[in-house]
Design an enzyme around this catalytic site. Structure first.
Site, PDB file in Angstrom:
ATOM      1  N   SER A 186       1.537  -1.022   2.269  1.00 40.41           N
ATOM      2  CA  SER A 186       0.450  -0.264   2.898  1.00 40.41           C
ATOM      3  C   SER A 186       0.239  -0.747   4.337  1.00 40.41           C
ATOM      4  CB  SER A 186      -0.813  -0.407   2.045  1.00 40.41           C
ATOM      5  OG  SER A 186      -1.879   0.354   2.541  1.00 40.41           O
ATOM      6  N   ASP A 191       2.863   9.529  -3.725  1.00 37.08           N
ATOM      7  CA  ASP A 191       1.956   8.659  -2.976  1.00 37.08           C
ATOM      8  C   ASP A 191       1.545   9.328  -1.667  1.00 37.08           C
ATOM      9  OD1 ASP A 191       0.557   6.615  -1.830  1.00 37.08           O
ATOM     10  OD2 ASP A 191       2.193   5.164  -1.844  1.00 37.08           O
TER      11      ASP A 191
END
Length: 355
Positions: free
Chosen positions: A197, A249
């Site tokens: 991330s 995602d």
């Protein structure tokens, strides 16, 4: 999928080794999150597993290594979790910092003897300060020497990468790791950056900044933000950065430019809708009494004309740079940014009935 899409052939030794490396370094990316992630993934035994590695507990256990740990809590819970998560491999942690601020992200440095690598793992989003770093998403030129004006990066993650680069250089951390155990050949080890991330975006930018110093470096970027690098920087990074995206995602698909395009598409679609606006809004909030009403059948040529007109208006809306007084569109356009490196997209396999 496009014509350029390639599939990993796991029966080929090169692709298989690459995928094993993806799995191996994923554990480093997870380890950077510290004790919260460890307790989530080890809900039944997590507390008992951590106790032997705590600095100070009811039984006053002690650490059994010489790693330098910065700004952990009083019992070094984050470091204890880190040690536990890398304990299955032949790994020594050299340095770990849990200092966090806007544009300043926690990370650790470790020596991986099995892979013969020095690994720098950068933590992803875990605090509100991390969120503010994520939201600072405008494009900014990467601080390269010589400069490249067309190489842009996510501003908040550029700041985080520069912060970590300065820390690595000021405290000579990579050199200390390379000289940590000459008898086991650490001076010849390669360099790997990993992160998830926010950590993935920061690791990718850091890898680009340090590529000139360490030509053999690699980077594994797990779920990097979609709005990270301009296309010239992306093309350059494909040689040494591997991004990993799992399923649908949303993070690797989102950036300021993508959100602006979505907003323009929504406004354009609503304007072209023949239904009243109240009905469009209401039917997105309730699930009944909103079935499609019968409409007149259009000829194929009319449908094609309708679709082409919609595409033209959509493209015009996306590229609009004006701010009209009406409600057609009013956007501040940002430079398009994309995920880094080569992308491995991992999806579930849904075999057809014929197979």
């Amino acid at each position: 999928m496009t014509e350029r899409t390639q599939f990993l052939a796991l029966n080929d030794s090169r692709d298989y080794d690459l995928f094993q490396s993806v799995i191996h370094y994923m554990y480093y990316a997870i380890s950077a999150y510290g004790w919260p992630m460890y307790l989530i993934t080890h809900s039944k035994t997590g507390i008992c597993d951590l106790c032997p590695n705590l600095k100070c507990c009811l039984l006053c256990f002690g650490r059994g290594d010489n790693a330098r740990v910065i700004e952990d809590n009083c019992c070094l819970c984050n470091y204890a979790a880190l040690k536990q998560m890398v304990s299955e491999g032949d790994v020594e942690v050299i340095y770990a910092t849990y200092h966090v601020d806007i544009g300043e992200t926690p990370f650790f440095v470790a020596v991986d003897y099995a892979k013969e690598k020095v690994v720098v793992s950068i933590r992803g989003t875990l605090s509100m300060k991390d969120v503010l770093t994520d939201l600072n998403a405008e494009g900014e030129p990467l601080p390269l020497n010589p400069p490249r004006e067309d190489w842009l990066g996510h501003k908040g993650m550029v700041q985080a990468a520069v912060y970590i680069k300065n820390k690595l250089e000021e405290e000579n951390l990579i050199e200390k790791a390379l000289n940590h155990n000459p008898t086991r050949g650490t001076q010849n080890f390669g360099l790997v950056f990993v992160g998830h991330s926010l950590g993935a975006g920061t690791a990718s930018i850091l890898a680009i900044l340090m590529k000139q110093q360490f030509d053999n470096l690699q980077c594994f970027s797990y779920s990097p933000p979609g709005g990270l690098l301009s296309m010239p920087a992306v093309e350059h990074s494909k040689e040494f950065i591997t991004s990993v995206v799992v399923g649908k995602d949303a993070v690797p698909r989102i950036g300021l430019h993508q959100m602006e395009a979505l907003r323009a598409d929504l406004i354009n679609a609503i304007q072209r809708s023949i239904d009243p606006k109240w009905k469009t809004i209401a039917c997105n909030m309730i699930c009944c009494c909103c079935g499609p009403e019968p409409t007149s059948v259009m000829k194929m040529s009319e449908q094609d004309s309708h679709v082409n007109a919609y595409k033209e208006q959509k493209d015009a809306s996306r590229h609009s740079t004006v701010h009209p007084n009406d409600n057609s569109i009013a956007l501040t356009l940002h430079h398009p940014l994309f995920p880094p490196g080569r992308i491995i997209h991992i999806v579930r396999h849904h075999p057809s009935n014929e197979e």
